[in-house]
Enzyme design. Structure first.
Site, PDB file in Angstrom:
ATOM      1  N   HIS A   3      -7.613  -8.045   9.652  1.00 25.14           N
ATOM      2  CA  HIS A   3      -8.299  -7.174   8.699  1.00 25.14           C
ATOM      3  C   HIS A   3      -9.216  -7.957   7.774  1.00 25.14           C
ATOM      4  O   HIS A   3      -9.607  -7.469   6.717  1.00 25.14           O
ATOM      5  CB  HIS A   3      -7.292  -6.346   7.882  1.00 25.14           C
ATOM      6  CG  HIS A   3      -6.595  -5.312   8.701  1.00 25.14           C
ATOM      7  ND1 HIS A   3      -5.528  -4.580   8.232  1.00 25.14           N
ATOM      8  CD2 HIS A   3      -6.808  -4.882   9.963  1.00 25.14           C
ATOM      9  CE1 HIS A   3      -5.125  -3.742   9.186  1.00 25.14           C
ATOM     10  NE2 HIS A   3      -5.873  -3.907  10.244  1.00 25.14           N
ATOM     11  N   PHE A  49       0.818  -1.224   0.000  1.00 20.18           N
ATOM     12  CA  PHE A  49       0.000   0.000   0.000  1.00 20.18           C
ATOM     13  C   PHE A  49       0.842   1.258   0.000  1.00 20.18           C
ATOM     14  O   PHE A  49       0.527   2.227  -0.687  1.00 20.18           O
ATOM     15  CB  PHE A  49      -0.910   0.004   1.250  1.00 20.18           C
ATOM     16  CG  PHE A  49      -1.897  -1.108   1.223  1.00 20.18           C
ATOM     17  CD1 PHE A  49      -1.579  -2.353   1.754  1.00 20.18           C
ATOM     18  CD2 PHE A  49      -3.125  -0.949   0.611  1.00 20.18           C
ATOM     19  CE1 PHE A  49      -2.482  -3.398   1.699  1.00 20.18           C
ATOM     20  CE2 PHE A  49      -4.036  -1.992   0.554  1.00 20.18           C
ATOM     21  CZ  PHE A  49      -3.706  -3.217   1.095  1.00 20.18           C
ATOM     22  N   ARG A  50       1.940   1.234   0.799  1.00 19.95           N
ATOM     23  CA  ARG A  50       2.591   2.532   1.054  1.00 19.95           C
ATOM     24  C   ARG A  50       4.039   2.613   0.588  1.00 19.95           C
ATOM     25  O   ARG A  50       4.669   3.630   0.795  1.00 19.95           O
ATOM     26  CB  ARG A  50       2.513   2.834   2.571  1.00 19.95           C
ATOM     27  CG  ARG A  50       1.082   3.050   3.027  1.00 19.95           C
ATOM     28  CD  ARG A  50       0.918   3.188   4.532  1.00 19.95           C
ATOM     29  NE  ARG A  50      -0.513   3.246   4.845  1.00 19.95           N
ATOM     30  CZ  ARG A  50      -1.276   2.169   4.979  1.00 19.95           C
ATOM     31  NH1 ARG A  50      -0.743   0.959   4.840  1.00 19.95           N
ATOM     32  NH2 ARG A  50      -2.569   2.259   5.231  1.00 19.95           N
TER      33      ARG A  50
HETATM   34  C1  BV8 Z   1     -10.496   1.146  13.715  1.00 19.79           C
HETATM   35  C2  BV8 Z   1      -8.669  -3.208   4.240  1.00 19.79           C
HETATM   36  C3  BV8 Z   1     -12.019   1.765  15.414  1.00 19.79           C
HETATM   37  C4  BV8 Z   1      -8.444  -4.548   3.728  1.00 19.79           C
HETATM   38  C5  BV8 Z   1      -7.226  -1.972   5.683  1.00 19.79           C
HETATM   39  C6  BV8 Z   1      -6.082   9.145  12.811  1.00 19.79           C
HETATM   40  C7  BV8 Z   1      -5.013   8.776  13.592  1.00 19.79           C
HETATM   41  C8  BV8 Z   1      -4.832   7.422  13.964  1.00 19.79           C
HETATM   42  C9  BV8 Z   1      -5.749   6.450  13.559  1.00 19.79           C
HETATM   43  C10 BV8 Z   1      -6.804   6.847  12.784  1.00 19.79           C
HETATM   44  C11 BV8 Z   1      -6.980   8.176  12.419  1.00 19.79           C
HETATM   45  N1  BV8 Z   1      -8.095   8.234  11.662  1.00 19.79           N
HETATM   46  C12 BV8 Z   1      -8.647   6.991  11.545  1.00 19.79           C
HETATM   47  C13 BV8 Z   1      -7.865   6.149  12.242  1.00 19.79           C
HETATM   48  C14 BV8 Z   1      -8.086   4.704  12.389  1.00 19.79           C
HETATM   49  C15 BV8 Z   1      -7.673   3.982  11.112  1.00 19.79           C
HETATM   50  C16 BV8 Z   1      -6.218   4.221  10.803  1.00 19.79           C
HETATM   51  O1  BV8 Z   1      -5.343   3.618  11.400  1.00 19.79           O
HETATM   52  N2  BV8 Z   1      -5.927   5.128   9.854  1.00 19.79           N
HETATM   53  C17 BV8 Z   1      -4.537   5.415   9.580  1.00 19.79           C
HETATM   54  C18 BV8 Z   1      -4.230   5.130   8.118  1.00 19.79           C
HETATM   55  C19 BV8 Z   1      -4.274   6.862   9.958  1.00 19.79           C
HETATM   56  N3  BV8 Z   1      -7.878   2.589  11.425  1.00 19.79           N
HETATM   57  C20 BV8 Z   1      -9.100   2.051  11.252  1.00 19.79           C
HETATM   58  O2  BV8 Z   1     -10.045   2.617  10.764  1.00 19.79           O
HETATM   59  C21 BV8 Z   1      -9.233   0.623  11.746  1.00 19.79           C
HETATM   60  N4  BV8 Z   1     -10.411   0.512  12.552  1.00 19.79           N
HETATM   61  O3  BV8 Z   1      -9.653   1.890  14.146  1.00 19.79           O
HETATM   62  O4  BV8 Z   1     -11.682   0.869  14.375  1.00 19.79           O
HETATM   63  C22 BV8 Z   1     -12.866   2.822  14.766  1.00 19.79           C
HETATM   64  C23 BV8 Z   1     -14.129   2.467  14.347  1.00 19.79           C
HETATM   65  C24 BV8 Z   1     -14.961   3.457  13.792  1.00 19.79           C
HETATM   66  C25 BV8 Z   1     -14.474   4.773  13.637  1.00 19.79           C
HETATM   67  C26 BV8 Z   1     -13.151   5.089  14.005  1.00 19.79           C
HETATM   68  C27 BV8 Z   1     -12.331   4.105  14.565  1.00 19.79           C
HETATM   69  C28 BV8 Z   1      -9.365  -0.308  10.560  1.00 19.79           C
HETATM   70  C29 BV8 Z   1      -8.004  -0.568   9.986  1.00 19.79           C
HETATM   71  C30 BV8 Z   1      -8.095  -1.588   8.872  1.00 19.79           C
HETATM   72  C31 BV8 Z   1      -8.188  -0.853   7.590  1.00 19.79           C
HETATM   73  N5  BV8 Z   1      -8.211  -1.799   6.486  1.00 19.79           N
HETATM   74  N6  BV8 Z   1      -7.371  -2.656   4.573  1.00 19.79           N
HETATM   75  C32 BV8 Z   1      -7.672  -4.434   2.448  1.00 19.79           C
HETATM   76  O5  BV8 Z   1      -8.219  -3.832   1.513  1.00 19.79           O
HETATM   77  O6  BV8 Z   1      -6.549  -4.949   2.435  1.00 19.79           O
HETATM   78  S1  BV8 Z   1      -5.737  -1.302   6.036  1.00 19.79           S
HETATM   79  C33 BV8 Z   1      -4.540  -1.752   4.954  1.00 19.79           C
HETATM   80  O7  BV8 Z   1      -3.338  -1.310   5.579  1.00 19.79           O
HETATM   81  C34 BV8 Z   1      -4.318  -3.233   4.735  1.00 19.79           C
HETATM   82  O8  BV8 Z   1      -5.105  -4.083   5.531  1.00 19.79           O
HETATM   83  C35 BV8 Z   1      -2.839  -3.394   5.108  1.00 19.79           C
HETATM   84  O9  BV8 Z   1      -2.498  -4.647   5.471  1.00 19.79           O
HETATM   85  C36 BV8 Z   1      -2.812  -2.446   6.217  1.00 19.79           C
HETATM   86  C37 BV8 Z   1      -1.521  -2.082   6.840  1.00 19.79           C
HETATM   87  O10 BV8 Z   1      -0.616  -1.752   5.819  1.00 19.79           O
HETATM   88  P1  BV8 Z   1       0.724  -2.638   5.729  1.00 19.79           P
HETATM   89  O11 BV8 Z   1       0.333  -4.073   5.753  1.00 19.79           O
HETATM   90  O12 BV8 Z   1       1.661  -2.184   6.761  1.00 19.79           O
HETATM   91  O13 BV8 Z   1       1.216  -2.298   4.275  1.00 19.79           O
HETATM   92  P2  BV8 Z   1       2.093  -1.034   3.850  1.00 19.79           P
HETATM   93  O14 BV8 Z   1       2.091  -0.946   2.362  1.00 19.79           O
HETATM   94  O15 BV8 Z   1       1.682   0.153   4.654  1.00 19.79           O
HETATM   95  O16 BV8 Z   1       3.575  -1.424   4.336  1.00 19.79           O
HETATM   96  C38 BV8 Z   1       4.247  -2.500   3.716  1.00 19.79           C
HETATM   97  C39 BV8 Z   1       5.685  -2.437   4.202  1.00 19.79           C
HETATM   98  O17 BV8 Z   1       6.369  -3.575   3.696  1.00 19.79           O
HETATM   99  C40 BV8 Z   1       6.437  -1.215   3.690  1.00 19.79           C
HETATM  100  O18 BV8 Z   1       7.168  -0.669   4.766  1.00 19.79           O
HETATM  101  C41 BV8 Z   1       7.370  -1.771   2.614  1.00 19.79           C
HETATM  102  O19 BV8 Z   1       8.591  -1.099   2.581  1.00 19.79           O
HETATM  103  C42 BV8 Z   1       7.579  -3.172   3.085  1.00 19.79           C
HETATM  104  N7  BV8 Z   1       7.823  -4.151   2.021  1.00 19.79           N
HETATM  105  C43 BV8 Z   1       7.268  -4.191   0.786  1.00 19.79           C
HETATM  106  N8  BV8 Z   1       7.685  -5.293   0.141  1.00 19.79           N
HETATM  107  C44 BV8 Z   1       8.512  -5.965   1.002  1.00 19.79           C
HETATM  108  C45 BV8 Z   1       8.598  -5.242   2.196  1.00 19.79           C
HETATM  109  N9  BV8 Z   1       9.330  -5.639   3.243  1.00 19.79           N
HETATM  110  C46 BV8 Z   1      10.013  -6.798   3.105  1.00 19.79           C
HETATM  111  N10 BV8 Z   1       9.980  -7.559   1.982  1.00 19.79           N
HETATM  112  C47 BV8 Z   1       9.254  -7.174   0.917  1.00 19.79           C
HETATM  113  N11 BV8 Z   1       9.225  -7.943  -0.179  1.00 19.79           N
END
Ligand code: BV8
Length: 243
Positions: free
Chosen positions: A124, A40-41
């Site tokens: 998730h 994703f990021r």
């Molecule tokens: C909730 C859906 C209560 C499924 C996903 C403000 C501040 C803080 C928090 C919040 C805010 N506003 C809202 C929130 C809460 C929000 C949140 O956290 N927002 C963030 C973005 C600010 N969270 C929620 O809403 C959660 N629920 O809090 O409930 C609530 C209820 C009602 C109202 C309010 C709150 C729900 C969170 C779940 C969201 N659903 N996806 C799908 O479509 O997949 S999130 C999505 O991000 C995916 O599930 C994914 O798995 C997840 C996390 O991302 P990562 O897995 O870390 O992936 P990313 O790309 O970020 O990173 C990959 C890493 O791997 C990178 O570093 C890269 O360098 C590295 N990499 C890549 N390839 C490799 C590698 N490393 C090694 N080897 C490789 N080959």
């Protein structure tokens, strides 16, 4: 990371793994990029082309279904051509050898189970099953891909993933917290730790914490950082374990 640091790190992780009585793994989208599934990021991640808050959130499902639908249809279709890479199979083998006890994942692709892991906590949800967004009746994956509507109430269909703004499955989350707190070793693989509440789990760990990731942020809480590709690093560790 200098080569000797990496070699030392690989051997250290092997030693910690063999010495730990309870080991938990936490994975994110970076665990699947070597299988052809974009994360994703990172630089070519999904969110560079689509804003998650526009497509993977409750408001998109409710008020912009076309955008929501196209995003998930494309991800399901891409997934159909992919399979778990060797790193997934190594984690499954480590479970069967008793080297790891459970896996907590943010991924919705089901690859851990496909590779043979059995103790997997999906925080998730899953992209493989579908329900009606209105009446929650289950529907087939094919009916979603055919863009059909709910046969019971004609509502929009959606995958059983946890969207932004939706709460995580509370039972799974509670178990995940207990697993992390109980672990003597926590191995975090392929996640930017940007999404709440999973991002908070490593802070609850009482044991040693290892981070395997393509990018390593400066400030972090880990006892050991292994910068590189998950599949390659897991293979290097596995190669120096005498079974
Ligand atoms: C909730 C859906 C209560 C499924 C996903 C403000 C501040 C803080 C928090 C919040 C805010 N506003 C809202 C929130 C809460 C929000 C949140 O956290 N927002 C963030 C973005 C600010 N969270 C929620 O809403 C959660 N629920 O809090 O409930 C609530 C209820 C009602 C109202 C309010 C709150 C729900 C969170 C779940 C969201 N659903 N996806 C799908 O479509 O997949 S999130 C999505 O991000 C995916 O599930 C994914 O798995 C997840 C996390 O991302 P990562 O897995 O870390 O992936 P990313 O790309 O970020 O990173 C990959 C890493 O791997 C990178 O570093 C890269 O360098 C590295 N990499 C890549 N390839 C490799 C590698 N490393 C090694 N080897 C490789 N080959």
């Amino acid at each position: 990371m200098k080569d000797y640091e990496k070699v030392d790190g690989i051997a250290t992780l092997r030693d910690w793994l063999l010495g730990s009585n309870y080991t938990v793994v936490l994975t994110g989208a970076g665990m699947s990029t070597e299988s052809g599934i974009p994360d994703f990021r990172s630089s070519n991640g999904l969110w560079k082309r689509k804003d998650p808050m526009e497509v993977a959130c409750v408001d998109a499902l409710l008020y912009d279904y076309e955008n929501f639908y196209q995003f998930y249809k494309a991800r399901i279709e891409n997934l159909m051509g992919c399979k778990p890479h060797r790193g997934y199979k190594i984690l499954a083998q480590w479970e069967s050898e008793g080297l790891i006890n459970s896996i907590i994942t943010q991924n919705v692709d089901g690859f851990h189970e496909m590779a043979g892991s059995t103790k997997v906590y999906k925080l998730h949800g899953t992209i493989h099953t579908i329900r009606c967004s209105q009446c929650s009746s289950p529907a087939s994956l094919n009916s979603f891909l055919q863009k059909e509507y709910c046969k019971k109430c004609e509502g929009h269909l959606r995958p059983n993933v946890v969207l932004f703004g939706e709460t995580l499955p509370q039972d799974e989350l509670q178990i995940a917290i207990e697993e992390i707190e109980r672990a003597e070793l926590v191995i975090v693989i392929g996640t930017s730790l940007m999404v709440y509440p999973v991002s908070q789990l490593p802070f609850r760990a009482n044991g040693r914490k290892v981070y395997i990731n393509k990018e390593i942020p400066d400030h972090n809480l880990f006892d050991l950082n292994l910068k590189g590709m998950a599949g390659e690093i897991l293979k290097e560790v596995d190669q120096i374990i005498e079974y």
